[in-house]
Write a protein that holds these residues in place. Structure first.
Motif, short mmCIF file in Angstrom:
data_model
loop_
_atom_site.label_atom_id
_atom_site.label_comp_id
_atom_site.label_asym_id
_atom_site.label_seq_id
_atom_site.Cartn_x
_atom_site.Cartn_y
_atom_site.Cartn_z
N ARG A 1 -10.68 3.45 8.09
CA ARG A 1 -9.59 4.05 7.31
C ARG A 1 -9.43 3.26 6.02
N ILE A 2 -9.02 3.96 4.98
CA ILE A 2 -8.74 3.36 3.68
C ILE A 2 -7.23 3.32 3.49
N THR A 3 -6.70 2.14 3.35
CA THR A 3 -5.27 1.96 3.13
C THR A 3 -5.07 1.44 1.72
N CYS A 4 -4.29 2.16 0.95
CA CYS A 4 -4.05 1.79 -0.44
C CYS A 4 -2.71 1.07 -0.58
N LEU A 5 -2.71 -0.02 -1.33
CA LEU A 5 -1.48 -0.71 -1.70
C LEU A 5 -1.07 -0.26 -3.09
N MET A 6 0.15 0.23 -3.22
CA MET A 6 0.65 0.65 -4.52
C MET A 6 2.01 0.01 -4.77
N VAL B 1 4.94 -6.94 -7.86
CA VAL B 1 5.56 -6.81 -6.53
C VAL B 1 4.84 -7.63 -5.47
N GLY B 2 3.64 -8.14 -5.81
CA GLY B 2 2.95 -9.03 -4.87
C GLY B 2 1.68 -8.49 -4.27
N VAL C 1 8.10 -20.85 -5.56
CA VAL C 1 8.35 -19.43 -5.82
C VAL C 1 7.83 -18.58 -4.66
N THR C 2 8.72 -17.91 -3.96
CA THR C 2 8.34 -17.02 -2.87
C THR C 2 8.07 -15.63 -3.42
N VAL C 3 6.89 -15.09 -3.13
CA VAL C 3 6.51 -13.76 -3.63
C VAL C 3 6.54 -12.73 -2.50
#
Length: 233
Positions: free
Chosen positions: A30-35, A40-41, A16-18
């Motif tokens: 810096r703060i980078t947020c993943l949303m 979605v992975g 299974v590729t995600v």
């Protein structure tokens, strides 16, 4: 400027590729947020960065040094620390023992431990307490503190405030801001729009295993269509 760079990353679980050609960048201070919506992975991406699942294709570099393909136990030595959902503490060990495990990579420098305890003073009063008997909020503070004993260049946090009371959330968010000021690159999985707008410098919106769009939070408002499109709120 220190940077974590990801290009063309594919990864998944068995057949299974995600993650599908994912590209990403995080920078020091810096703060980078993943949303993104569930599935979605986002968590898979953090696990791939830490070497916890195999990477198919693509590259992961920190300051130009390749990380993909390293055994998982070698990744923290390169400067990445990870706080997963569920915390994964050593429940039968004390707070002090959990922190000592976190510091093994750097030789358990007492000065590092002091800086970590300054971020989370409540833990200083509980060093002899068994981790499994802490409250949920205290356990989350300990999980972050243990990761910080590595003196990471990049800190990966997977929904660190989920299910916690507001006072604990505020303490954790304050600590994240301090780390940003110290030059740590923070990658934060977070679904609450108010927290993202308050903390993050940039938001990377994920769709179906890839980063679809990256936005500077200075150009975002709570009612921006991007949140409805990518997160459903």
């Amino acid at each position: 400027m220190l940077a974590l760079e990801v290009q063309g990353l594919t990864a998944g679980y068995g057949p299974v590729t995600v993650l599908r050609g994912l590209g990403f960048r995080a920078e020091a201070g810096r703060i980078t947020c993943l949303m993104g919506r569930n599935g979605v992975g986002k968590s898979t991406f953090l696990k791939a960065l830490m070497g916890l699942i195999p990477v198919g294709t693509g590259t992961i570099t920190l300051d130009g040094v390749a990380l993909q393909g390293l055994p998982a136990h070698q990744v923290p030595k390169r400067g990445l620390a990870y706080v997963p959902q569920g915390r994964r503490l050593f429940g039968p060990l004390t707070v002090a023992e959990n922190l000592a495990v976190g510091g093994l990579v750097r030789g358990n420098d007492p000065a590092v431990l002091e800086r970590v305890l300054d971020l989370f003073p409540r833990l200083r009063d509980r060093l002899a307490q068994v981790a499994g008997t802490l409250s949920g909020g205290e356990q989350q503070m300990l999980a972050i503190a243990r990761a910080l004993c590595l003196e990471p260049k990049v800190l990966l946090l997977d929904e660190p405030t989920e299910g916690l009371q507001p006072s604990i959330i505020a303490l954790i968010q304050e600590a994240v801001v301090v780390l940003k000021g110290q030059g740590v690159a923070v990658v934060l999985v977070e679904q609450r729009v108010d927290a993202v707008l308050r903390l993050a410098d940039r938001v990377a919106f994920m769709v179906a295993g890839r980063v679809e769009e990256v936005r500077d939070t200075r150009g975002l408002a709570a009612d921006d269509p991007a949140f409805r499109t990518y997160v459903g709120v």
